[in-house]
Design an enzyme around this catalytic site. Structure first.
Site, mmCIF file in Angstrom:
data_model
loop_
_atom_site.group_PDB
_atom_site.id
_atom_site.type_symbol
_atom_site.label_atom_id
_atom_site.label_comp_id
_atom_site.label_asym_id
_atom_site.label_seq_id
_atom_site.Cartn_x
_atom_site.Cartn_y
_atom_site.Cartn_z
ATOM 1 N N HIS A 102 0.850 -1.194 0.000
ATOM 2 C CA HIS A 102 0.000 0.000 0.000
ATOM 3 C C HIS A 102 0.893 1.253 0.000
ATOM 4 O O HIS A 102 1.954 1.262 0.624
ATOM 5 C CB HIS A 102 -0.917 -0.004 1.236
ATOM 6 C CG HIS A 102 -2.011 1.023 1.136
ATOM 7 N ND1 HIS A 102 -1.783 2.353 1.374
ATOM 8 C CD2 HIS A 102 -3.318 0.916 0.785
ATOM 9 C CE1 HIS A 102 -2.916 3.023 1.188
ATOM 10 N NE2 HIS A 102 -3.865 2.172 0.835
ATOM 11 N N GLU A 151 -3.868 2.353 -7.176
ATOM 12 C CA GLU A 151 -4.185 3.311 -6.116
ATOM 13 C C GLU A 151 -3.419 4.611 -6.339
ATOM 14 O O GLU A 151 -2.293 4.758 -5.838
ATOM 15 C CB GLU A 151 -3.715 2.750 -4.773
ATOM 16 C CG GLU A 151 -4.078 1.319 -4.523
ATOM 17 C CD GLU A 151 -5.133 1.216 -3.475
ATOM 18 O OE1 GLU A 151 -5.124 2.015 -2.538
ATOM 19 O OE2 GLU A 151 -5.985 0.338 -3.613
#
Ligand code: PGA
Length: 226
Positions: A102, A151
């Site tokens: 992430h 993302e």
């Protein structure tokens, strides 16, 4: 199949987590159509709480709700003298999925593609499915994965979601194989998700802010039924 991943990040204590699940399962269980879609594998919900909450939540709610659990990270090491690390084997039997790479971990914990490659290997060794987050092709590690989540940093937690056109362009530039499950994450909410649901090119969503509230998250999932 559409996937909805709730990434709670570093939020919620056990009491708040129980409240979330009580409210969420009451909604889901009163929606028979949604329950059928979940049981038939047309919709998949993956909830990723902080590590210590996974076991008590799973124990209490696993039987009551057809969802899967995921972890937000795992150690790059197999195990041993690495204080504070959570190796894959500690997650075995607890989660089916794990988020790796992430952008917040790359940014605040200095995670590199090399570390992320090890994490993917650790997860795959014990059949936990890694969900690899990437901001661009530079974040692709030297390891194949079945699930990639695009993302864009400017869209995470900002309310400024990425245009569908830009997401699809990025998907193309990432050379995502046809068989790879492709997610988008970044300010997905019950309004922004509508546009994304129009295409089969996006197989699921990684949802941060809007997964904090059980009703917001339920609204996103339930919109996808129609
Ligand atoms: P957000 O987070 O939904 O709050 O933008 C998404 C993410 O971190 O993947």
């Amino acid at each position: 199949m559409k996937y909805f991943v709730a990434n709670w990040k570093a939020r919620k204590n056990l009491e708040e987590a129980y409240d979330w699940f009580e409210a969420f399962s009451a909604r889901v269980n009163s929606n028979h159509n949604l329950i059928t879609l979940l049981r038939d594998g047309k919709i998949k919900i993956i909830v990723c709480p902080p590590y210590p909450l996974i076991f008590p939540l799973k124990k209490k709610f696993e039987e009551k709700l057809p969802i899967s659990f995921g972890a937000q990270d795992l150690s790059q090491f197999e195990g041993g003298s690495y204080t504070g690390e959570v190796p894959a084997k500690s997650l075995e039997g607890l989660v089916s999925y794990v988020i790796v790479g992430h952008s917040e971990r790359r940014r605040y914990l200095n995670e590199t593609n090399e570390m992320i490659t090890h994490k993917i290997e650790q997860a795959q060794k014990i059949n936990i499915e890694p969900i690899l987050c990437v901001r661009s092709h530079e974040d692709l590690p030297a390891k194949n994965v079945n699930i990639i989540s695009y993302e864009p940093v400017q869209a995470i937690g900002t309310g400024k979601n990425e245009d569908l056109k830009d997401i699809l362009e990025m998907k193309e530039s990432l050379h995502v194989p046809q068989s790879t499950i492709f997610f988008y994450g970044g300010s997905v909410n019950k309004t922004t998700v509508l546009n994304y649901l129009k295409t089969d090119e996006i197989n699921g969503f990684l949802i941060g802010t809007a997964s904090n509230d059980p009703l917001d998250f339920y609204n996103i999932v339930s919109i996808s039924q129609s």
